[in-house]
Design a protein around this motif. Structure first.
Motif, PDB file in Angstrom:
ATOM      1  N   SER A 442      -4.364   3.640  -1.982  1.00 10.24           N
ATOM      2  CA  SER A 442      -5.380   2.780  -1.372  1.00 10.24           C
ATOM      3  C   SER A 442      -4.845   2.111  -0.111  1.00 10.24           C
ATOM      4  O   SER A 442      -5.509   2.078   0.929  1.00 10.24           O
ATOM      5  CB  SER A 442      -5.834   1.724  -2.380  1.00 10.24           C
ATOM      6  OG  SER A 442      -6.776   0.846  -1.797  1.00 10.24           O
ATOM      7  N   ASP A 443      -3.631   1.579  -0.187  1.00 12.16           N
ATOM      8  CA  ASP A 443      -3.021   0.898   0.953  1.00 12.16           C
ATOM      9  C   ASP A 443      -2.792   1.872   2.107  1.00 12.16           C
ATOM     10  O   ASP A 443      -3.154   1.610   3.255  1.00 12.16           O
ATOM     11  CB  ASP A 443      -1.691   0.262   0.515  1.00 12.16           C
ATOM     12  CG  ASP A 443      -1.114  -0.654   1.574  1.00 12.16           C
ATOM     13  OD1 ASP A 443      -1.710  -0.760   2.661  1.00 12.16           O
ATOM     14  OD2 ASP A 443      -0.074  -1.269   1.320  1.00 12.16           O
ATOM     15  N   SER A 444      -2.191   3.019   1.803  1.00 12.00           N
ATOM     16  CA  SER A 444      -1.915   4.011   2.841  1.00 12.00           C
ATOM     17  C   SER A 444      -3.215   4.539   3.447  1.00 12.00           C
ATOM     18  O   SER A 444      -3.319   4.741   4.663  1.00 12.00           O
ATOM     19  CB  SER A 444      -1.114   5.175   2.257  1.00 12.00           C
ATOM     20  OG  SER A 444       0.063   4.725   1.640  1.00 12.00           O
ATOM     21  N   GLY A 445      -4.204   4.782   2.586  1.00 11.09           N
ATOM     22  CA  GLY A 445      -5.483   5.281   3.077  1.00 11.09           C
ATOM     23  C   GLY A 445      -6.172   4.297   3.999  1.00 11.09           C
ATOM     24  O   GLY A 445      -6.726   4.677   5.040  1.00 11.09           O
ATOM     25  N   SER A 446      -6.133   3.015   3.668  1.00  6.80           N
ATOM     26  CA  SER A 446      -6.760   2.005   4.527  1.00  6.80           C
ATOM     27  C   SER A 446      -6.023   1.900   5.851  1.00  6.80           C
ATOM     28  O   SER A 446      -6.634   1.689   6.905  1.00  6.80           O
ATOM     29  CB  SER A 446      -6.792   0.643   3.818  1.00  6.80           C
ATOM     30  OG  SER A 446      -5.486   0.151   3.580  1.00  6.80           O
ATOM     31  N   LEU A 447      -4.702   2.083   5.831  1.00  7.14           N
ATOM     32  CA  LEU A 447      -3.914   2.063   7.067  1.00  7.14           C
ATOM     33  C   LEU A 447      -4.352   3.193   7.991  1.00  7.14           C
ATOM     34  O   LEU A 447      -4.524   2.995   9.202  1.00  7.14           O
ATOM     35  CB  LEU A 447      -2.426   2.187   6.722  1.00  7.14           C
ATOM     36  CG  LEU A 447      -1.393   2.152   7.859  1.00  7.14           C
ATOM     37  CD1 LEU A 447      -0.080   1.581   7.329  1.00  7.14           C
ATOM     38  CD2 LEU A 447      -1.135   3.540   8.433  1.00  7.14           C
ATOM     39  N   VAL A 448      -4.543   4.380   7.439  1.00  2.55           N
ATOM     40  CA  VAL A 448      -4.919   5.544   8.234  1.00  2.55           C
ATOM     41  C   VAL A 448      -6.338   5.418   8.766  1.00  2.55           C
ATOM     42  O   VAL A 448      -6.595   5.638   9.959  1.00  2.55           O
ATOM     43  CB  VAL A 448      -4.771   6.825   7.382  1.00  2.55           C
ATOM     44  CG1 VAL A 448      -5.438   8.008   8.060  1.00  2.55           C
ATOM     45  CG2 VAL A 448      -3.300   7.116   7.127  1.00  2.55           C
ATOM     46  N   ILE A 449      -7.283   5.071   7.904  1.00  2.00           N
ATOM     47  CA  ILE A 449      -8.673   4.936   8.344  1.00  2.00           C
ATOM     48  C   ILE A 449      -8.793   3.833   9.378  1.00  2.00           C
ATOM     49  O   ILE A 449      -9.540   3.944  10.364  1.00  2.00           O
ATOM     50  CB  ILE A 449      -9.594   4.654   7.133  1.00  2.00           C
ATOM     51  CG1 ILE A 449      -9.572   5.855   6.183  1.00  2.00           C
ATOM     52  CG2 ILE A 449     -11.018   4.381   7.591  1.00  2.00           C
ATOM     53  CD1 ILE A 449     -10.301   5.598   4.881  1.00  2.00           C
ATOM     54  N   ASP A 450      -8.029   2.764   9.192  1.00  2.00           N
ATOM     55  CA  ASP A 450      -8.046   1.659  10.146  1.00  2.00           C
ATOM     56  C   ASP A 450      -7.593   2.131  11.522  1.00  2.00           C
ATOM     57  O   ASP A 450      -8.176   1.750  12.550  1.00  2.00           O
ATOM     58  CB  ASP A 450      -7.125   0.539   9.641  1.00  2.00           C
ATOM     59  CG  ASP A 450      -7.121  -0.648  10.564  1.00  2.00           C
ATOM     60  OD1 ASP A 450      -8.193  -0.998  11.078  1.00  2.00           O
ATOM     61  OD2 ASP A 450      -6.045  -1.238  10.780  1.00  2.00           O
ATOM     62  N   SER A 451      -6.564   2.972  11.567  1.00  2.00           N
ATOM     63  CA  SER A 451      -6.082   3.482  12.847  1.00  2.00           C
ATOM     64  C   SER A 451      -7.147   4.327  13.546  1.00  2.00           C
ATOM     65  O   SER A 451      -7.358   4.204  14.761  1.00  2.00           O
ATOM     66  CB  SER A 451      -4.807   4.314  12.634  1.00  2.00           C
ATOM     67  OG  SER A 451      -4.350   4.865  13.843  1.00  2.00           O
ATOM     68  N   ILE A 452      -7.855   5.170  12.774  1.00  2.00           N
ATOM     69  CA  ILE A 452      -8.900   6.007  13.353  1.00  2.00           C
ATOM     70  C   ILE A 452     -10.043   5.152  13.888  1.00  2.00           C
ATOM     71  O   ILE A 452     -10.529   5.357  15.008  1.00  2.00           O
ATOM     72  CB  ILE A 452      -9.447   7.006  12.315  1.00  2.00           C
ATOM     73  CG1 ILE A 452      -8.339   7.953  11.841  1.00  2.00           C
ATOM     74  CG2 ILE A 452     -10.604   7.814  12.900  1.00  2.00           C
ATOM     75  CD1 ILE A 452      -8.758   8.857  10.695  1.00  2.00           C
ATOM     76  N   THR A 453     -10.477   4.167  13.103  1.00  2.00           N
ATOM     77  CA  THR A 453     -11.629   3.358  13.485  1.00  2.00           C
ATOM     78  C   THR A 453     -11.275   2.230  14.452  1.00  2.00           C
ATOM     79  O   THR A 453     -12.154   1.476  14.859  1.00  2.00           O
ATOM     80  CB  THR A 453     -12.311   2.761  12.238  1.00  2.00           C
ATOM     81  OG1 THR A 453     -11.354   1.985  11.492  1.00  2.00           O
ATOM     82  CG2 THR A 453     -12.884   3.847  11.355  1.00  2.00           C
ATOM     83  N   ALA A 454      -9.994   2.127  14.811  1.00  2.00           N
ATOM     84  CA  ALA A 454      -9.575   1.164  15.832  1.00  2.00           C
ATOM     85  C   ALA A 454      -9.194   1.885  17.119  1.00  2.00           C
ATOM     86  O   ALA A 454      -8.531   1.316  17.985  1.00  2.00           O
ATOM     87  CB  ALA A 454      -8.401   0.325  15.334  1.00  2.00           C
ATOM     88  N   GLY A 455      -9.591   3.162  17.243  1.00  2.00           N
ATOM     89  CA  GLY A 455      -9.338   3.899  18.464  1.00  2.00           C
ATOM     90  C   GLY A 455      -7.896   4.290  18.659  1.00  2.00           C
ATOM     91  O   GLY A 455      -7.465   4.538  19.789  1.00  2.00           O
ATOM     92  N   GLY A 456      -7.116   4.349  17.576  1.00  2.00           N
ATOM     93  CA  GLY A 456      -5.714   4.741  17.675  1.00  2.00           C
ATOM     94  C   GLY A 456      -4.743   3.582  17.708  1.00  2.00           C
ATOM     95  O   GLY A 456      -3.531   3.795  17.787  1.00  2.00           O
ATOM     96  N   LYS A 457      -5.236   2.362  17.618  1.00  2.00           N
ATOM     97  CA  LYS A 457      -4.339   1.204  17.625  1.00  2.00           C
ATOM     98  C   LYS A 457      -3.579   1.120  16.303  1.00  2.00           C
ATOM     99  O   LYS A 457      -4.156   1.322  15.231  1.00  2.00           O
ATOM    100  CB  LYS A 457      -5.124  -0.092  17.838  1.00  2.00           C
ATOM    101  CG  LYS A 457      -5.783  -0.196  19.207  1.00  2.00           C
ATOM    102  CD  LYS A 457      -6.382  -1.570  19.450  1.00  2.00           C
ATOM    103  CE  LYS A 457      -5.277  -2.588  19.685  1.00  2.00           C
ATOM    104  NZ  LYS A 457      -5.871  -3.892  20.146  1.00  2.00           N
ATOM    105  N   LEU A 458      -2.287   0.821  16.372  1.00  2.00           N
ATOM    106  CA  LEU A 458      -1.461   0.740  15.178  1.00  2.00           C
ATOM    107  C   LEU A 458      -1.244  -0.691  14.722  1.00  2.00           C
ATOM    108  O   LEU A 458      -0.695  -0.923  13.652  1.00  2.00           O
ATOM    109  CB  LEU A 458      -0.096   1.407  15.437  1.00  2.00           C
ATOM    110  CG  LEU A 458      -0.148   2.866  15.901  1.00  2.00           C
ATOM    111  CD1 LEU A 458       1.261   3.412  16.050  1.00  2.00           C
ATOM    112  CD2 LEU A 458      -0.952   3.713  14.932  1.00  2.00           C
ATOM    113  N   ASP A 459      -1.663  -1.643  15.536  1.00  2.00           N
ATOM    114  CA  ASP A 459      -1.444  -3.052  15.199  1.00  2.00           C
ATOM    115  C   ASP A 459      -2.772  -3.799  15.100  1.00  2.00           C
ATOM    116  O   ASP A 459      -2.882  -4.945  15.507  1.00  2.00           O
ATOM    117  CB  ASP A 459      -0.536  -3.711  16.242  1.00  2.00           C
ATOM    118  CG  ASP A 459      -1.091  -3.563  17.663  1.00  2.00           C
ATOM    119  OD1 ASP A 459      -2.059  -2.801  17.836  1.00  2.00           O
ATOM    120  OD2 ASP A 459      -0.553  -4.214  18.583  1.00  2.00           O
TER     121      ASP A 459
END
Length: 528
Positions: A442-459
């Protein structure tokens, strides 16, 4: 843009990470990927809750249509992706280093292996390690090559056929996505999103609606693939709690487990990659290793050793026959199991691929492919053989409940452990393992989806990852609710419906990656 690395040639792209983002309620989100993805998910959740029977019927109709009409496509695609990875590793491209010639890995090999394995297949191994070999042996859902259930042939094929679904084909799907993302991010200075991989083919159009569509499909595939695993995990934990403490194994219990684990995942989100996923992954791999050793030595050790050797040989011998899709006597078994698995792995590929891309800087392409293909497959071979042989020995010798075949996939592991010493303790450890694998996924998945839906931002802000962790849990709970007694089928249907169209994305990705690698190779130093 991204940091420059020596030995790489960056594309002169007309895009800045976050340029299309908007700030709402403390979140820095990409417009329109975040909004359209969220809207489609909310519509699905709402519709399923309001019309559960209709949603269940629709999901199963979609699943049946995909399996009947596109089994050849998924089978052929999985074969191609495996051959693509092997060819890439053996080619001169294998010398290319992710991040440039002087790039250094961010993690030790052990931490790297632990994180990619825990995020990739943790819950699945706990759920299917006993259930799948027992299903093929007892004919629960058919048998490979239509051999007779409960026969010696069924026993001989049970674990190799299981390994086939969790072996080289599965990890080649992950490897393609992970390698493409890592290469275009570390070596080409592109944003860490799925759309970036297609820049060599489509140019700046990937920053428009074409790219939006690719990323939205990636989000949907990821979150439904993740929800399938979370739903399976909740089902197994519920069965384990019933087995251990007599807690009713019912829908309310499963949804309560989803809510509880999602809450723990939110806490892990606050701690970040280093303090959250990495720590939990390392702890869980240690506990899994201890449980593995216990079953290996407390179970039929000699039979397990023989089984490991036999499984290796049979897996290699049957790799091609199992990969064919025409003129087979077991078409229904192939569709229900193999084709489902390939669609499930494809739906997981943005998640696992992006996650291993994040942790794989400094590895050469050859090292990356060999590690991603070989290490998890070897571990899976040892795990499946140890747990599967222990279960098959019990079944063939009339010991315990498994003697009657597979009654419930969720209970199979606990039924096997019941016949070994310290059953209460090992069952408790098994439940804990599934729970922690649940959290890391769940944690890893939210990290990945968050990166996609933030336009590639990692922070991106933490509230965004919390949002996606909650959404993953919400979809898992919704599929369990909509599926009712057929929850397993509903979970599978969700993964297949999103995995099938994303297979086209993966195949196109291979061509784009070759174009990018060809340009990178021209800048490599000559070897003599």
């Amino acid at each position: 843009m991204q940091q420059k690395n020596s030995g790489t040639q960056h594309y002169p792209i007309d895009y800045e990470v976050g340029q299309d983002n908007v700030e709402i309620m403390g979140m820095d989100i990409h417009n329109p990927v975040f909004f359209l993805s969220s809207l489609l998910i909310i519509l699905f959740v709402t519709g399923t809750i309001i019309y559960p029977e209709g949603a269940n019927t629709l999901l199963n109709d979609v699943k049946a249509w995909c399996l009947t009409n596109f089994d050849w496509f998924l089978m052929g695609s999985a074969n191609f992706l495996l051959l693509f990875c092997i060819g890439l590793a053996a080619s001169p491209f294998g010398r290319i280093r992710l991040g440039g010639a002087k790039a250094q890995p961010d993690f030790s090999r052990m931490s790297w292996f632990s994180m990619l394995f825990a995020a990739g297949m943790g819950i699945g191994l706990m759920f299917w390690g006993v259930a799948e070999p027992m299903a093929y042996f007892s004919g629960w859902g058919g048998t490979p090559f239509a051999v007779e259930a409960f026969s010696d042939d069924a026993a001989a094929l049970a674990i190799p056929a299981t390994l086939y679904h969790w072996g080289f084909h599965a990890w080649s799907i992950y490897a393609v996505v992970g390698l493409a993302l890592a290469f275009f991010y570390y070596n080409k200075g592109m944003p860490l999103t799925i759309r970036s991989v297609f820049y060599p083919l489509f140019g700046d159009r990937v920053w428009g609606w074409l790219g939006h569509g690719i990323d939205i499909l990636a989000v949907l595939a990821t979150i439904f693939g993740l929800a399938t695993s979370l739903g399976l995990g909740a089902s197994q934990v519920s069965a384990g709690l019933n087995f251990l403490f007599g807690i009713p194994d019912q829908l309310n219990t499963k949804i309560g487990i989803v809510i509880g684990v999602t809450f723990i995942a939110v806490i892990s989100v606050f701690r970040g990659l280093e303090g959250g996923v990495k720590v939990l992954s390392n702890i869980n791999m240690l506990v899994a290793f201890l449980l593995f050793l216990f079953v290996f030595f407390a179970g039929p050790t000699q039979a397990i050793v023989n089984g490991i050797l036999a499984t290796t040989g049979t897996y290699i011998a049957q790799l091609i026959p199992l990969s064919l899709w025409s003129d087979r006597p077991d078409t229904q078994w192939m569709q229900d199991w193999t084709v489902f698995y390939w669609a499930w792995w494809v739906s997981w590929s943005p998640f696992v691929g992006m996650f291993i891309a994040r942790i794989s800087k400094g590895r050469t392409l050859r090292e990356f492919i060999i590690a991603v293909l070989l290490v998890p497959v070897v571990v899976t071979l040892l795990w499946m053989s140890t747990f599967g042989v222990s279960a098959l020995v019990q079944a063939q010798n009339g010991i315990g409940e498994l003697a009657n075949g597979l009654s419930s996939p969720s209970l199979a592991t606990f039924q096997m452990l019941q016949q070994l010493p310290l059953a209460q303790l090992t069952t408790g450890l098994g439940i804990m393992l599934v729970m922690v694998f649940f959290v890391t996924s769940s944690d890893s998945g939210s990290l990945v989806i968050d990166s996609i839906t933030a336009g590639g931002k990692l922070d991106a802000p933490i509230p965004q990852r919390i949002f996606w962790a909650v959404m993953g849990g919400l979809i898992a709970g919704t599929l369990l609710f909509g599926g009712g007694k057929a929850a397993l089928s509903a979970l599978q249907a969700g993964a297949i419906a999103t995995g099938l169209p994303f297979t086209l994305v993966l195949l196109t990705m291979c061509g784009s990656l070759i174009i990018g690698l060809s340009k990178e190779r021209s800048h490599l130093p000559k070897t003599h």
